[in-house]
Design a protein around this motif. Sequence first.
Motif: not given
Length: 597
Positions: A553-577
């Motif tokens: 939802e954050k991606l679709l609503q554009g919340n991450f458009d200007q927060e690239y690093f936050d998106f990377l960290m969130h996905r990195s945590i999921l991958i590391m899990a």
Amino acid sequence: MDNSPGTQSIKKLVEEIDAKNIVLPDFQRDFVWDKGKSLELFDSLARDVFIGTIIFGVPSFDIAIREIDNRPRKQRGKRRRPLKRRTFSAKQVNTKVKVDQFRLILDGQQRITSLYRALKGGDEIYFVMAGDDDLTPEILNKPINERSLEELLYAFSSKEDPVRISILLSDSWKIIQGEIQRERDKIRLLKASAFYEGRGELNEAQEEIIENQFLIGLERLEDLIKGEKLLSYYLLDTTEQKFALFFERSNSLGIRLSFIDILTAKLYAGFKLRDKKDDYNKNSKWKLNVQVIVRSISYIVSHGKNVEQSFILKELEPKHFNEHWDDLTGLYTKTLDWLENNHLIVSQAWLPYENLLIALILFLRKIPSQDFSQISERQSKVLKYWYWAAAFSQRYSRATGTMILEDGPTLERIATEEGYINRSWVNSLRPLVSTEEDVLNVVGKSSIYIGIINLINFAAQGLLDWSNSDKLHSGQKLEEHHIFPRKYLKDQYPEGSGEREYINSVANKALIPKITNIKISDKKPSEYLNAIKDKKNPKLADALRSHQIFEVEKLLQGNFDQEYFDFLMHRSILIMALIKQYVFDLKQDLFPGVNGH
């Protein structure tokens, strides 16, 4: 035979080829130079520009050879006759080396074939002589019989020049070989040319000048072809061991050959390796990596002691391939099927290492009925742990032969359920990624990068296509897609920023069909994802989650458009899990007495 560096003439080279003393090993690639490259070669020779060193080899083992390609160039719709091949035994080779100085062309095939084709008539190449209008005053002031070949040269051409004297190189060769001896026969060549016919009526003086120019041109070409120091060569004493070492290092020399090419030529009389490979590829969905099969045969023949190139080239014989080929290629197919069916690979192109297949093949070879359906749950878990840990430890990026000789016997013991697994072997499978920051820093197509893509696929039990939520499969053309497109990020963030540093992070990558990737282009995530959702797939969120993209939802609503690093960290945590679950936790479950990550 003297194996020191030396020089020789084009004349001697061609004569030695005709005498079958200089031959082309069958492992060499086809002749691919176009006429333009051949023209450049002769131009370099005429101007005394160094054309590189030719490398010959003196073989000491069975070898298959084929003729130098002097066939007419391929014409559309027309089939050319196959090149003639023959095989020499090691004994025959030894005799020919002693009697005829027999040698192989290892490097320089394109140059040698170009020279041979031009002189023997496979290619029509003309030496075009400069006219008076083409020459500088300095050269014009020289008597023509004192001018060098370079001073006489206008160009080498694949066609006669209608306004300049053109000498066909194959005619020059006939003269050198004594097939055309009398001066009047040489002049007949001139008078049959387009240049001469276009001159109209000539008086006696004009005829004499043109004939003299033509004869001088022939003399200079003869000097070029007979020049003893024109071609530099190096002679390599090619025992099996030296062959292996030479071609191990061949990339640095710009020679694109592998030891499999050499082995193919050595086995030719008793086992048609190339034909067997082609047959497999024609009848299988998988592409055969011949080196995997060859090293598996070497492992079996050496009783698990040697898979190195020198051993393979020296010890393996056609009988070993005839005995094991069909069995091992069958196991190769079953192994890739198992990896794909269990979602351990997205496709064959996404194997962390092809050589991983060897240990799996050796494992399967020891299983009853040689069928993965017969393995136990624990065996399945150990295989999967080893597979992931090997990828994340970059196990096969170094000392590949050693790794095969460690993993092969261990997996064979696991297959027979002998029980004993060496603690040091388990500890050697130490992943190089253990934190989300490590994940963030994974760029480039390393085994860790490939392992992460495959692990995401495994966790989802198949990645879903963003356009329709169908499972992606190995038959599709898949591409690595930047979730945040590169151009978009470069427009958003200044050079030197932290965000730019992680443009190619695996956390910003997903596999999608090539066509979808092209359509996405450089749009921001909220824009292109909403377009896919609205026009193609209302269930896009489910497809994205299969790629470990959960903040949909954050991606679709554009919340991450200007927060690239936050998106990377969130996905990195999921991958590391996922890495923790399928590598570190599984290790503790399987080997509770072995401590540490």
